[in-house]
Write a protein that holds these residues in place. Structure first.
Motif, PDB file in Angstrom:
ATOM      1  N   HIS A   1       0.781  -1.243   0.000  1.00  0.00           N
ATOM      2  CA  HIS A   1       0.000   0.000   0.000  1.00  0.00           C
ATOM      3  C   HIS A   1       0.814   1.295   0.000  1.00  0.00           C
ATOM      4  O   HIS A   1       0.254   2.350  -0.255  1.00  0.00           O
ATOM      5  CB  HIS A   1      -1.042  -0.004   1.133  1.00  0.00           C
ATOM      6  CG  HIS A   1      -0.496   0.191   2.504  1.00  0.00           C
ATOM      7  ND1 HIS A   1      -1.218   0.824   3.502  1.00  0.00           N
ATOM      8  CD2 HIS A   1       0.691  -0.160   3.068  1.00  0.00           C
ATOM      9  CE1 HIS A   1      -0.505   0.843   4.608  1.00  0.00           C
ATOM     10  NE2 HIS A   1       0.653   0.247   4.383  1.00  0.00           N
TER      11      HIS A   1
ATOM     12  N   ASP B   1      -4.335  -0.848   7.816  1.00  0.00           N
ATOM     13  CA  ASP B   1      -2.941  -0.858   8.275  1.00  0.00           C
ATOM     14  C   ASP B   1      -2.703   0.368   9.162  1.00  0.00           C
ATOM     15  O   ASP B   1      -3.330   1.420   8.980  1.00  0.00           O
ATOM     16  CB  ASP B   1      -2.005  -0.832   7.058  1.00  0.00           C
ATOM     17  CG  ASP B   1      -0.549  -1.049   7.426  1.00  0.00           C
ATOM     18  OD1 ASP B   1      -0.067  -2.181   7.272  1.00  0.00           O
ATOM     19  OD2 ASP B   1       0.115  -0.079   7.869  1.00  0.00           O
ATOM     20  N   TYR B   2      -1.793   0.239  10.094  1.00  0.00           N
ATOM     21  CA  TYR B   2      -1.451   1.340  11.011  1.00  0.00           C
ATOM     22  C   TYR B   2      -0.954   2.583  10.271  1.00  0.00           C
ATOM     23  O   TYR B   2      -1.157   3.706  10.695  1.00  0.00           O
ATOM     24  CB  TYR B   2      -0.379   0.841  11.986  1.00  0.00           C
ATOM     25  CG  TYR B   2       0.249   1.908  12.841  1.00  0.00           C
ATOM     26  CD1 TYR B   2      -0.467   2.521  13.865  1.00  0.00           C
ATOM     27  CD2 TYR B   2       1.569   2.305  12.629  1.00  0.00           C
ATOM     28  CE1 TYR B   2       0.120   3.507  14.650  1.00  0.00           C
ATOM     29  CE2 TYR B   2       2.157   3.279  13.408  1.00  0.00           C
ATOM     30  CZ  TYR B   2       1.430   3.874  14.418  1.00  0.00           C
ATOM     31  OH  TYR B   2       2.006   4.846  15.189  1.00  0.00           O
ATOM     32  N   HIS B   3      -0.304   2.355   9.127  1.00  0.00           N
ATOM     33  CA  HIS B   3       0.252   3.459   8.352  1.00  0.00           C
ATOM     34  C   HIS B   3      -0.684   3.862   7.215  1.00  0.00           C
ATOM     35  O   HIS B   3      -1.401   3.018   6.673  1.00  0.00           O
ATOM     36  CB  HIS B   3       1.610   3.061   7.758  1.00  0.00           C
ATOM     37  CG  HIS B   3       2.605   2.602   8.782  1.00  0.00           C
ATOM     38  ND1 HIS B   3       2.772   1.273   9.105  1.00  0.00           N
ATOM     39  CD2 HIS B   3       3.452   3.304   9.567  1.00  0.00           C
ATOM     40  CE1 HIS B   3       3.707   1.168  10.042  1.00  0.00           C
ATOM     41  NE2 HIS B   3       4.128   2.388  10.346  1.00  0.00           N
TER      42      HIS B   3
ATOM     43  N   ASP C   1      -0.475  -4.022  12.073  1.00  0.00           N
ATOM     44  CA  ASP C   1       0.512  -3.320  12.899  1.00  0.00           C
ATOM     45  C   ASP C   1      -0.157  -2.295  13.807  1.00  0.00           C
ATOM     46  O   ASP C   1       0.523  -1.489  14.458  1.00  0.00           O
ATOM     47  CB  ASP C   1       1.627  -2.688  12.041  1.00  0.00           C
ATOM     48  CG  ASP C   1       1.143  -2.099  10.738  1.00  0.00           C
ATOM     49  OD1 ASP C   1      -0.082  -2.016  10.533  1.00  0.00           O
ATOM     50  OD2 ASP C   1       1.992  -1.711   9.909  1.00  0.00           O
TER      51      ASP C   1
ATOM     52  N   GLY D   1       0.907  -4.760   6.495  1.00  0.00           N
ATOM     53  CA  GLY D   1       1.896  -4.832   7.566  1.00  0.00           C
ATOM     54  C   GLY D   1       1.462  -5.698   8.724  1.00  0.00           C
ATOM     55  O   GLY D   1       0.395  -6.330   8.713  1.00  0.00           O
TER      56      GLY D   1
ATOM     57  N   TYR E   1       4.075  -6.783  12.377  1.00  0.00           N
ATOM     58  CA  TYR E   1       5.471  -7.168  12.586  1.00  0.00           C
ATOM     59  C   TYR E   1       5.737  -7.731  13.975  1.00  0.00           C
ATOM     60  O   TYR E   1       6.885  -8.016  14.312  1.00  0.00           O
ATOM     61  CB  TYR E   1       6.374  -5.963  12.306  1.00  0.00           C
ATOM     62  CG  TYR E   1       6.038  -5.350  10.951  1.00  0.00           C
ATOM     63  CD1 TYR E   1       6.495  -5.964   9.787  1.00  0.00           C
ATOM     64  CD2 TYR E   1       5.210  -4.238  10.842  1.00  0.00           C
ATOM     65  CE1 TYR E   1       6.154  -5.453   8.547  1.00  0.00           C
ATOM     66  CE2 TYR E   1       4.860  -3.731   9.597  1.00  0.00           C
ATOM     67  CZ  TYR E   1       5.334  -4.339   8.457  1.00  0.00           C
ATOM     68  OH  TYR E   1       4.978  -3.846   7.233  1.00  0.00           O
TER      69      TYR E   1
HETATM   70 ZN    ZN Z   1       2.010  -0.527   8.251  1.00  0.00          ZN
END
Ligand code: ZN
Length: 331
Positions: free
Chosen positions: A159, A196-198, A285, A322, A324
């Motif tokens: 992404h 996703d966190y980002h 994440d 993501g 991790y």
């Molecule tokens: Zn991420």
């Protein structure tokens, strides 16, 4: 749910990333897939499907020819110059006032086609990139064939990659390739929900001026988190794409209550859009223990979030992004 997987990602391994004052092994590594596959099998999932090969064509519907040629040639060019050890990464970036067209040097290609130092190239990188697309398009085919849900267990993630820029562990935008393939084949409207966190800056940029893909993202606010330069609520699309980009930035430390409020806003927009298929950019994440994340979602929260998404009742393709915290990732 059909789970599509391929082992061909495995050679994309061994590079390092910068972490403040040191170089450390990449958080984005093959162990992530091992953790996911092991946990899914332990939980009784038996519906694994092998990825089938797809033509380069579907990638070229989203990414520029020059960029795709770079992804394929980067490692061989680097290896010819520096040998087989280490990994390829940029020294400079094509920023303001600098030439944007690469010359024949692999350094200039890295400078023009990557935007950070988190997209290293090793011998197995191109094979892994292709496998991630094959995994995603095999899962996409399952949806086209009538499955209510399919899970593309792919790496590297996608992404952060736009049509001609790699970054943030991402090379080819798997979810975007899936969306474009569905539109080319039969779908009229696709919604991409990015959890996703980002912020998915690549996906946003690819579809920013289009109305046939609604992009909705929940992510850490750009004042506090990577990619820092995109992901504001004010980014709503341009031209015919105006109103089809929804950013829901959240502060560090966000827990499930505030997260679900933002998710509800995204789901209302998606329901009103009435897409033929929902693609979930599934980054986890957001988990409290994630080494690169800053939200505080607990393991049971992901079941709640999953139920919220399922309540839309849409055919849903999950593409892995993501996540991790390897020990907890599978659960
Ligand atoms: Zn991420």
């Amino acid at each position: 749910m059909r789970i599509v997987y391929s082992d061909a990602h495995r050679g994309h391994d061994g590079a390092k990333e910068m972490r403040y004052d040191q170089m450390i092994p990449m958080f984005e590594n093959p162990g992530r897939m091992d953790a996911l596959v092991t946990a899914l099998r332990a939980q009784g999932h038996r519906d694994f499907v092998d990825a089938r090969p797809f033509e380069l064509n579907s990638i070229l519907r989203v990414h520029t020819p020059g960029f795709v040629a770079f992804l394929e040639q980067c490692w061989p060019l680097w290896e010819a110059e520096f040998g087989a050890s280490g990994f390829a990464t940029a020294y400079t970036f094509g920023m303001r006032g600098m030439e944007q067209q690469p010359n024949e040097s692999v350094h200039s290609m890295l400078s023009c086609y990557t935007f950070d130092v988190c997209v290293p190239f090793v011998k197995g990188t191109w094979t892994a990139i292709r496998s991630a697309v094959d995994v995603t398009l095999t899962a996409t085919q399952e949806i086209t064939n009538g499955a209510t849900a399919a899970f593309a267990l792919c790496r590297p993630p996608g992404h952060h990659a736009s049509s001609d820029l790699a970054g943030g562990y991402c090379y080819v935008n798997n979810a975007a390739v899936a969306a474009q393939t569905l539109l080319d084949q039969w779908a009229k409207r696709i919604a991409i929900l990015d959890v996703d966190y980002h912020h998915g800056n690549g996906t946003q940029r690819i579809f920013y001026d289009r109305a046939d893909v609604l992009y909705a993202s929940l992510h850490a606010k750009p004042e506090q988190e990577y990619p820092f330069l995109l992901g504001y609520a004010r980014e709503t699309g341009v031209g015919v794409g105006e109103g089809f980009n929804l950013n829901l930035p959240l502060p560090l430390g966000t827990t499930v209550a505030a997260y679900r409020e933002a998710l509800a806003a995204a789901l209302v927009r998606i329901r009103a859009y009435a897409p033929d298929v929902l693609i979930v950019s599934l980054g986890v994440d957001t988990f409290v223990g994630d080494p690169v994340g800053g939200f505080r979602l607990e393991t049971p929260d992901f079941l709640t979030i999953g139920a919220d998404i399922a309540a839309l009742g849409l055919p849903t393709l999950f593409a892995m992004e993501g996540g991790y915290a390897i020990a907890a990732l599978g659960t």
